[in-house]
Design a protein around this motif. Structure first.
Motif: not given
Ligand SMILES: *[C@@H]1O[C@H](CO)[C@@H](O)[C@H](O)[C@H]1NC(C)=O
Length: 479
Positions: A238-253
């Motif tokens: 489950r934690s992977m989703v959170k991690k994935a979003l965290h990883t994508m954070n700079p891209v989204i920003r």
């Protein structure tokens, strides 16, 4: 067939996203009151003054001279300089060339060029990019067109200021290119593919496109891996989703912050409106922010910033430089909406991503610069294996980065940059500075000191030089 559909879908998507972001940016200018707030009388009179002061060719704004340089095909660059070149007896001084970003002009360098020390020791030139300020327009802003023009301009300046005269030595032969924002995008390509042009590039808050692309790819592919892991065993990971979003954070920003790039892909009438709508509300909003988060600029300062973006108008049509040169007709008769379209064509016509097909003249010109063996000597230590990834800079570079830049995410722009830098290069970070490092009070001084360090022959540590005027400035990468 499928490809055509995909292409159409893709461009529709870009239009849709563009519309969304544009609405968002207008929304922002509306809520901060800029759009409907009629410019004050004070602002308007300051704007008229600044436009005459900066663009009337017979004036000397900040004690600088207006000049034009005409290329082989008749294209005219406008620039300002502290020293009118005398081809017979050029002063034996280093040459510093300043290249602005979007949607600016030479005016963005008014503070850094104020350095008395720089004026005494160097020949300073601040150019307007093609389609900007007082320089001619291009039919297309392709990678080839823009980089060919810039290269010919720089080689011609080197001649004009006698840089490569055989009797010159050491410091007198130094050329330094200083660039901001889009000026960096172009200068970084020059540092990669025409490194002979300058001895050092000082680059501030502008993206190294190939590095940013590779960072985006890396972050997306690692978040996709995390999401795959999650889809195989949702409970355990489950934690992977959170991690994935965290990883994508700079891209989204970065995607949100670069929304304007999408907005610039829109149909031209909308782009025109974007540039000039609400009494150039967008420009006023930009220049209200350009002085940094903790600074409230005066009406005069905002007007000066906007006047720099607007360039000359019909009022300046008949003004002349001391050697009787004038702006091209096309430049002065353009409305600002039209000019904004020219400036944004860099985004639409592949200046940053397209191939640069060098002409024979360019190849010969560059070759003659490296004749002294300087380049060969510089690169002799690097074999096939340390050429670096595609887009790597082959000339020495000092990156000066304002970490509070809301337009350019520091992770995407700086992570892994060491691989792209050649020997004797550095990254200096300025913790409190935003995007407009040449304008913000604290950062412009740091930038000025770094340029002075480069002119003076690069003695001592550039980090200490910056830190002396900007507490907290640090060198984070050295190559
Ligand atoms: C431009 O500046 C000159 C010198 O200050 C002045 O005489 C002239 O009237 C100005 N021209 C315009 C069109 O403002």
């Amino acid at each position: 067939m499928a490809k055509t559909y995909l292409g159409a879908l893709n461009s529709l998507l870009i239009q849709a996203i563009g519309l969304m972001f544009m609405l968002y940016y207008w929304f922002l200018t509306i809520i901060n009151g800029q759009f409907f707030k009629k410019p004050t009388a004070e602002y308007k009179s300051e704007l008229a003054l600044a436009r005459d002061h900066f663009w009337n060719l017979s004036k000397q704004p900040f004690d600088l001279h207006h000049r034009f340089l005409t290329l082989r095909d008749g294209f005219k660059f406008h620039y300002v300089t502290n020293a009118i070149p005398d081809p017979q007896t050029p002063a034996s001084k280093p040459l510093v060339i300043f290249v602005h970003g979007f949607p600016d002009s030479w005016v963005v360098w008014r503070y850094v060029m104020g350095s008395i020390w720089l004026r005494e020791t160097s020949n300073l030139v601040a150019v307007d990019l093609p389609g900007y300020g007082g320089s001619d327009l291009l039919k297309r802003y392709s990678a080839t067109e823009v980089h060919e023009k810039m290269t010919e301009f720089i080689i011609s300046l080197r001649e004009l200021y006698g840089i490569d005269n055989p009797e010159r030595t050491g410091a007198q032969q130094r050329v330094i290119i200083v660039a901001h924002d889009w000026g960096c995008v172009i200068s970084m390509r020059l540092a990669a593919d025409a490194p002979q042009l300058a001895d050092r590039f000082v680059l501030t808050n502008g993206p190294l496109i190939s590095l940013v692309q590779s960072n985006i790819k890396r972050l997306i592919s690692s978040s996709v891996k995390m999401l795959k892991l999650f889809s195989h065993s949702p409970l355990q990971s489950r934690s992977m989703v959170k991690k994935a979003l965290h990883t994508m954070n700079p891209v989204i920003r970065q995607a949100v912050a670069s929304g304007y790039v999408f907005a610039l892909q829109l149909a031209l009438p909308i782009v025109r409106l974007q540039g000039s709508g609400g009494d150039t509300a967008l420009l006023r909003a930009i220049h209200k922010m350009a002085h940094g988060v903790n600074s409230i600029p005066s009406a005069k300062e905002i007007a000066e910033g906007v006047a720099g973006c607007l360039g000359p108008s019909l009022r300046q049509e008949n003004t002349e430089t001391s050697d009787s040169e004038r702006y091209s007709k096309d430049v002065v008769k353009q409305s600002y909406g039209e000019k904004y379209v020219s400036m944004t064509n860099y985004y639409r016509q592949g200046t940053s991503t397209g191939r640069w097909k060098k002409s024979l003249e360019t190849i010969t010109g560059l070759y003659s610069l490296s004749d002294g063996g300087e380049i060969r000597r510089k690169s002799s230590h690097s074999g096939v294996f340390d050429e670096g990834p595609e887009g790597s800079l082959k000339a020495k570079a000092t990156i000066v980065w304002g970490m509070e830049d809301v337009a350019l995410n520091p992770h995407l722009n700086l992570d892994g940059i060491a691989d792209y830098l050649s020997r004797d290069s550095q990254v200096v970070t300025l913790p409190r500075a935003g995007h407009h490092t040449p304008v913000e009070k604290e950062s412009r001084l740091a930038l000025q000191k770094v340029v002075e360090w480069a002119v003076a022959g690069e003695e001592g540590d550039v980090g200490s030089v910056a830190k002396a005027v900007y507490p907290g400035a640090v060198v984070t990468v050295t190559a």
